[in-house]
Structures are given as structure tokens and as C-alpha cells.
Design a protein around this motif. Structure first.
Motif, PDB file in Angstrom:
ATOM      1  N   GLY A   1       0.839  -1.190   0.000  1.00 27.03           N
ATOM      2  CA  GLY A   1       0.000   0.000   0.000  1.00 27.03           C
ATOM      3  C   GLY A   1       0.871   1.236   0.000  1.00 27.03           C
ATOM      4  N   SER A   2       0.235   2.400  -0.034  1.00 30.91           N
ATOM      5  CA  SER A   2       1.012   3.628  -0.036  1.00 30.91           C
ATOM      6  C   SER A   2       0.306   4.701   0.768  1.00 30.91           C
ATOM      7  CB  SER A   2       1.258   4.109  -1.471  1.00 30.91           C
ATOM      8  OG  SER A   2       0.034   4.464  -2.080  1.00 30.91           O
ATOM      9  N   THR A   3       1.103   5.622   1.254  1.00 27.42           N
ATOM     10  CA  THR A   3       0.633   6.830   1.912  1.00 27.42           C
ATOM     11  C   THR A   3       1.265   7.988   1.156  1.00 27.42           C
ATOM     12  OG1 THR A   3       2.481   7.000   3.455  1.00 27.42           O
ATOM     13  CG2 THR A   3       0.632   5.604   4.133  1.00 27.42           C
ATOM     14  N   PRO A   4       0.874   9.196   1.428  1.00 25.68           N
ATOM     15  CA  PRO A   4       1.538  10.321   0.740  1.00 25.68           C
ATOM     16  C   PRO A   4       3.034  10.418   1.048  1.00 25.68           C
ATOM     17  CG  PRO A   4      -0.540  11.041   1.680  1.00 25.68           C
ATOM     18  CD  PRO A   4      -0.306   9.638   2.172  1.00 25.68           C
ATOM     19  N   GLN A   5       3.464   9.856   2.193  1.00 27.18           N
ATOM     20  CA  GLN A   5       4.874   9.948   2.586  1.00 27.18           C
ATOM     21  C   GLN A   5       5.687   8.704   2.255  1.00 27.18           C
ATOM     22  OE1 GLN A   5       2.350  10.330   4.989  1.00 27.18           O
ATOM     23  NE2 GLN A   5       2.219  12.539   4.675  1.00 27.18           N
ATOM     24  N   SER A   6       5.043   7.540   2.070  1.00 29.08           N
ATOM     25  CA  SER A   6       5.822   6.317   1.898  1.00 29.08           C
ATOM     26  C   SER A   6       5.040   5.229   1.183  1.00 29.08           C
ATOM     27  CB  SER A   6       6.265   5.788   3.273  1.00 29.08           C
ATOM     28  OG  SER A   6       5.127   5.414   4.022  1.00 29.08           O
ATOM     29  N   LEU A   7       5.789   4.202   0.756  1.00 28.56           N
ATOM     30  CA  LEU A   7       5.212   2.968   0.239  1.00 28.56           C
ATOM     31  C   LEU A   7       5.415   1.918   1.328  1.00 28.56           C
ATOM     32  CD1 LEU A   7       6.765   3.122  -3.325  1.00 28.56           C
ATOM     33  CD2 LEU A   7       4.381   3.489  -2.755  1.00 28.56           C
ATOM     34  N   GLU A   8       4.388   1.148   1.618  1.00 24.59           N
ATOM     35  CA  GLU A   8       4.431   0.184   2.713  1.00 24.59           C
ATOM     36  C   GLU A   8       4.233  -1.227   2.170  1.00 24.59           C
ATOM     37  OE1 GLU A   8       5.079   1.305   5.789  1.00 24.59           O
ATOM     38  OE2 GLU A   8       4.973   3.395   5.130  1.00 24.59           O
ATOM     39  N   LEU A   9       5.118  -2.139   2.570  1.00 21.68           N
ATOM     40  CA  LEU A   9       5.021  -3.535   2.155  1.00 21.68           C
ATOM     41  C   LEU A   9       5.003  -4.401   3.412  1.00 21.68           C
ATOM     42  CD1 LEU A   9       6.567  -5.461  -0.636  1.00 21.68           C
ATOM     43  CD2 LEU A   9       7.175  -6.202   1.639  1.00 21.68           C
ATOM     44  N   TYR A  10       4.044  -5.320   3.465  1.00 22.04           N
ATOM     45  CA  TYR A  10       3.951  -6.276   4.560  1.00 22.04           C
ATOM     46  C   TYR A  10       4.081  -7.669   3.966  1.00 22.04           C
ATOM     47  CZ  TYR A  10       2.175  -2.396   7.323  1.00 22.04           C
ATOM     48  OH  TYR A  10       2.052  -1.192   7.967  1.00 22.04           O
ATOM     49  N   ALA A  11       5.088  -8.412   4.411  1.00 26.27           N
ATOM     50  CA  ALA A  11       5.303  -9.795   3.963  1.00 26.27           C
ATOM     51  C   ALA A  11       5.013 -10.718   5.133  1.00 26.27           C
ATOM     52  CB  ALA A  11       6.739  -9.980   3.471  1.00 26.27           C
ATOM     53  N   PHE A  12       4.104 -11.665   4.926  1.00 24.07           N
ATOM     54  CA  PHE A  12       3.679 -12.564   5.991  1.00 24.07           C
ATOM     55  C   PHE A  12       4.513 -13.834   5.930  1.00 24.07           C
ATOM     56  CE2 PHE A  12       0.297  -9.754   4.738  1.00 24.07           C
ATOM     57  CZ  PHE A  12      -0.028  -9.166   5.953  1.00 24.07           C
ATOM     58  N   ALA A  13       5.494 -13.936   6.840  1.00 21.17           N
ATOM     59  CA  ALA A  13       6.460 -15.033   6.827  1.00 21.17           C
ATOM     60  C   ALA A  13       6.717 -15.522   8.236  1.00 21.17           C
ATOM     61  CB  ALA A  13       7.750 -14.561   6.176  1.00 21.17           C
ATOM     62  N   PRO A  14       5.743 -16.210   8.843  1.00 20.25           N
ATOM     63  CA  PRO A  14       5.943 -16.671  10.218  1.00 20.25           C
ATOM     64  C   PRO A  14       6.980 -17.784  10.304  1.00 20.25           C
ATOM     65  CG  PRO A  14       3.890 -17.525   9.335  1.00 20.25           C
ATOM     66  CD  PRO A  14       4.439 -16.572   8.319  1.00 20.25           C
ATOM     67  N   GLY A  15       7.662 -17.832  11.442  1.00 23.27           N
ATOM     68  CA  GLY A  15       8.608 -18.906  11.700  1.00 23.27           C
ATOM     69  C   GLY A  15       9.974 -18.706  11.089  1.00 23.27           C
ATOM     70  N   LEU A  16      10.264 -17.519  10.578  1.00 21.28           N
ATOM     71  CA  LEU A  16      11.580 -17.264   9.988  1.00 21.28           C
ATOM     72  C   LEU A  16      12.475 -16.540  10.981  1.00 21.28           C
ATOM     73  CD1 LEU A  16      10.795 -16.050   6.369  1.00 21.28           C
ATOM     74  CD2 LEU A  16      11.625 -18.262   7.084  1.00 21.28           C
ATOM     75  N   ASP A  17      13.757 -16.803  10.871  1.00 22.64           N
ATOM     76  CA  ASP A  17      14.748 -16.060  11.623  1.00 22.64           C
ATOM     77  C   ASP A  17      14.998 -14.759  10.853  1.00 22.64           C
ATOM     78  OD1 ASP A  17      16.827 -15.175  13.183  1.00 22.64           O
ATOM     79  OD2 ASP A  17      18.284 -16.601  12.367  1.00 22.64           O
ATOM     80  N   PRO A  18      14.835 -13.588  11.476  1.00 24.45           N
ATOM     81  CA  PRO A  18      15.031 -12.331  10.742  1.00 24.45           C
ATOM     82  C   PRO A  18      16.392 -12.219  10.070  1.00 24.45           C
ATOM     83  CG  PRO A  18      14.082 -11.907  12.894  1.00 24.45           C
ATOM     84  CD  PRO A  18      14.428 -13.366  12.846  1.00 24.45           C
ATOM     85  N   SER A  19      17.425 -12.879  10.630  1.00 26.52           N
ATOM     86  CA  SER A  19      18.745 -12.801  10.006  1.00 26.52           C
ATOM     87  C   SER A  19      18.812 -13.607   8.707  1.00 26.52           C
ATOM     88  CB  SER A  19      19.822 -13.286  10.981  1.00 26.52           C
ATOM     89  OG  SER A  19      19.610 -14.651  11.284  1.00 26.52           O
ATOM     90  N   SER A  20      17.826 -14.474   8.448  1.00 27.39           N
ATOM     91  CA  SER A  20      17.813 -15.257   7.208  1.00 27.39           C
ATOM     92  C   SER A  20      17.070 -14.560   6.077  1.00 27.39           C
ATOM     93  CB  SER A  20      17.189 -16.636   7.455  1.00 27.39           C
ATOM     94  OG  SER A  20      15.797 -16.509   7.662  1.00 27.39           O
ATOM     95  N   ILE A  21      16.547 -13.355   6.343  1.00 24.92           N
ATOM     96  CA  ILE A  21      15.805 -12.603   5.328  1.00 24.92           C
ATOM     97  C   ILE A  21      16.700 -11.502   4.789  1.00 24.92           C
ATOM     98  CG2 ILE A  21      13.741 -11.255   4.843  1.00 24.92           C
ATOM     99  CD1 ILE A  21      12.468 -12.518   7.324  1.00 24.92           C
TER     100      ILE A  21
END
Length: 146
Positions: A45-65
Motif C-alpha cells: 500500500g502507499s501513503t503520501p509519505q511512503s510505500l508500505e510492504l507487509y510480507a507474511f512469513a511466520p517462523g523465519l529467523d530475521p537474520s535469514s531474510i
């Protein structure tokens, strides 16, 4: 009572079939991402100030992304471990519906509208939130006469 061999509107059926085939083979990077039903599922989605992305990835280690933005192309890549029992003669898997393996999602952003230095990424509760700030449009200003 009796069904015919062919549907009444053959052209409507052909049109439906063509749309379904296009959805299956749609793989070009765009604001809609790569393919349908890929992992991780994304909302954009977007706002006037930014573009927003939400990725649904449960069970992942953040360092592996890996999140990468180059020339208006945002890439999310990583790997999810299988999480299945060890392979031996006593263990068996009956149903395996969870995605495992390497993944990559590519989203094309308007290059002239995004600020590459204004990208933030946060992973919480299985959701990766990437925010890309928009470039500031030149504001009109009053020029004083000397």
C-alpha cells in the motif's frame, strides 16, 4: 435434466480459461509482485509519505531474510527450513503443506518516487514490514525581490 457435452456459451468458457492461464504464467515483476500464491504473501500500500510492504512469513529467523532495493526494484529473499522429523525408517510425514526452501519476491517500485536512503525493515510476530519513504516533491517558495 440432460447435460449437453458443450457448455451453452463456449466463448465465455474460453475467455475464463484464457484468464486463468494468464494468472498462472504471470511472472513479471510489478507492483503486484511475482506470480500468484508465492511465499511470502505480501500486501502493498502507499501513503503520501511512503510505500508500505507487509510480507507474511511466520517462523523465519530475521537474520535469514535479505531485503534489497536497487533501481526501484525491491527484493525480499531468504530460506525457510523444512522443520520435518529426521529422515529415518521410523519417522514418516503424512501431510506437508508448509512451504520450505528458498524464496524470493520481487516488487517494482516507481524509481523516481522512492528515496533509497529512506528504507526501513522490521520483523515482528511473523510479519516483515518494509517502509520506503517517498522523495520530497519540490515545494513552491516565494522569492523576495531585492
Amino acid at each position: 435434466m440432460y447435460r449437453t457435452l458443450f457448455p451453452r456459451d463456449v466463448f465465455a468458457e474460453l475467455d475464463r480459461l484464457q484468464r486463468e492461464m494468464q494468472e498462472v504464467f504471470e511472472t513479471g515483476p510489478s507492483i503486484r509482485g511475482v506470480g500468484r500464491g508465492g511465499f511470502p504473501a505480501v500486501n502493498i500500500g502507499s501513503t503520501p509519505q511512503s510505500l508500505e510492504l507487509y510480507a507474511f512469513a511466520p517462523g523465519l529467523d530475521p537474520s535469514s531474510i535479505d531485503v534489497h532495493l536497487e533501481r526501484g526494484v525491491l527484493t525480499i529473499a531468504g530460506e525457510r527450513a523444512a522443520g520435518l522429523p529426521a529422515q529415518d525408517e521410523k519417522a514418516s510425514v503424512h501431510i506437508n503443506e508448509r512451504f520450505a526452501g528458498r524464496f524470493r519476491r520481487v516488487v517494482s517500485l516507481p524509481e523516481d518516487d522512492v528515496n533509497p536512503s529512506g528504507v526501513t525493515a522490521e520483523y515482528r510476530d511473523g510479519v516483515l514490514h518494509v517502509s520506503v519513504k517517498r522523495r520530497q516533491a519540490p515545494q513552491p517558495r516565494r522569492i523576495t525581490i531585492q
